[in-house]
Design an enzyme around this catalytic site. Sequence first.
Site, mmCIF file in Angstrom:
data_model
loop_
_atom_site.group_PDB
_atom_site.id
_atom_site.type_symbol
_atom_site.label_atom_id
_atom_site.label_comp_id
_atom_site.label_asym_id
_atom_site.label_seq_id
_atom_site.Cartn_x
_atom_site.Cartn_y
_atom_site.Cartn_z
ATOM 1 N N ASP A 1 0.841 -1.210 0.000
ATOM 2 C CA ASP A 1 0.000 0.000 0.000
ATOM 3 C C ASP A 1 0.875 1.259 0.000
ATOM 4 O OD1 ASP A 1 0.872 -0.087 2.615
ATOM 5 O OD2 ASP A 1 -1.118 -0.106 3.519
ATOM 6 N N GLU B 1 9.203 -4.258 10.301
ATOM 7 C CA GLU B 1 9.594 -2.924 9.808
ATOM 8 C C GLU B 1 10.176 -2.091 10.941
ATOM 9 O OE1 GLU B 1 6.674 -0.843 7.450
ATOM 10 O OE2 GLU B 1 7.985 0.920 7.266
HETATM 11 O O1 KIV Z 1 3.565 -1.127 1.520
HETATM 12 C C1 KIV Z 1 4.764 -1.404 1.514
HETATM 13 O O2 KIV Z 1 5.480 -1.170 0.544
HETATM 14 C C2 KIV Z 1 5.322 -2.032 2.709
HETATM 15 C C3 KIV Z 1 6.786 -1.825 3.016
HETATM 16 C C4 KIV Z 1 7.081 -2.075 4.416
HETATM 17 C C5 KIV Z 1 7.683 -2.651 2.169
HETATM 18 O O3 KIV Z 1 4.619 -2.655 3.435
#
Ligand code: KIV
Length: 267
Positions: free
Chosen positions: A50, A185
């Site tokens: 997202d 993350e």
């Molecule tokens: O939406 C995204 O790109 C993610 C990142 C943590 C890679 O969830």
Amino acid sequence: MHQTSTTLLSLLDLQAMKRRQEKISSLTAYDASFSTLIDAIGIDIILVGDSLGMVIQGQRTTLPVKLEDILYHTRCVTRSRNRSLVIADLPFMSYCTPEQAAINAGRLLSEAEAQIVKLEGPRFEIIRFLVDQGIPVCAHLGLLPQSINLIGEYRVTGQTTKDAERILDQAYEVERAGASLLLLECVPAELAKEITQQLEIPVIGIGSGVDCDGQVLVLYDMLDITHGKKPRFTKNFLLETNSIAEAIMLYHQSVKNATFPAPEHSY
Ligand code: KIV
């Protein structure tokens, strides 16, 4: 252009990679051209994240992203890959109840051919329900961008003992609930290392140190074409080459030989 009939990577392949300690490479992608390129280079997982709200749509956060947006971009990506496993994000407010989550995740798998869905937070009941319907789940812990209005800023999480214990407990619980993958993350490298060692499922890190089973980056961050302040954990791979394909190849190799992320990209 015709697709060749190579086999798509599956969860079993990722589990085998964890067992033989082969690092798993992953990048986000949202369209057919990048999907084709990333797939051909050999990146193991494409995440239709997202983050597209920010890097494609120009939104300030990921919150305005709709399920229809993820469906559209996931179709663009799955149509054009031959090998990479595709994960699609469940957007904000699309998994408030188990039933709503199952209907929306089911659409990502059946209409857009994603292989796994990713959801943010320790949503054990939702994970269990999706897995019961045959839908594989990647849990996302640590920094949760969909909770930005609650947390106030994008920052590293798990630096205090209490926070670290909470994230470790959540990691055990999402595995017990049936998650097939965990994305961590922005958690301290030492904590991510412990979680990676303790869990049987593969752990993919972003800003979480080199000891995770794999790494993911937002494609536009590693090509340095995102606006605004760059997070510490990303690296501009185009600095060392003037070719996008070579920059992606360099990233892939750096993940595979564990030279990325370096300590300066970690917490
Ligand atoms: O939406 C995204 O790109 C993610 C990142 C943590 C890679 O969830």
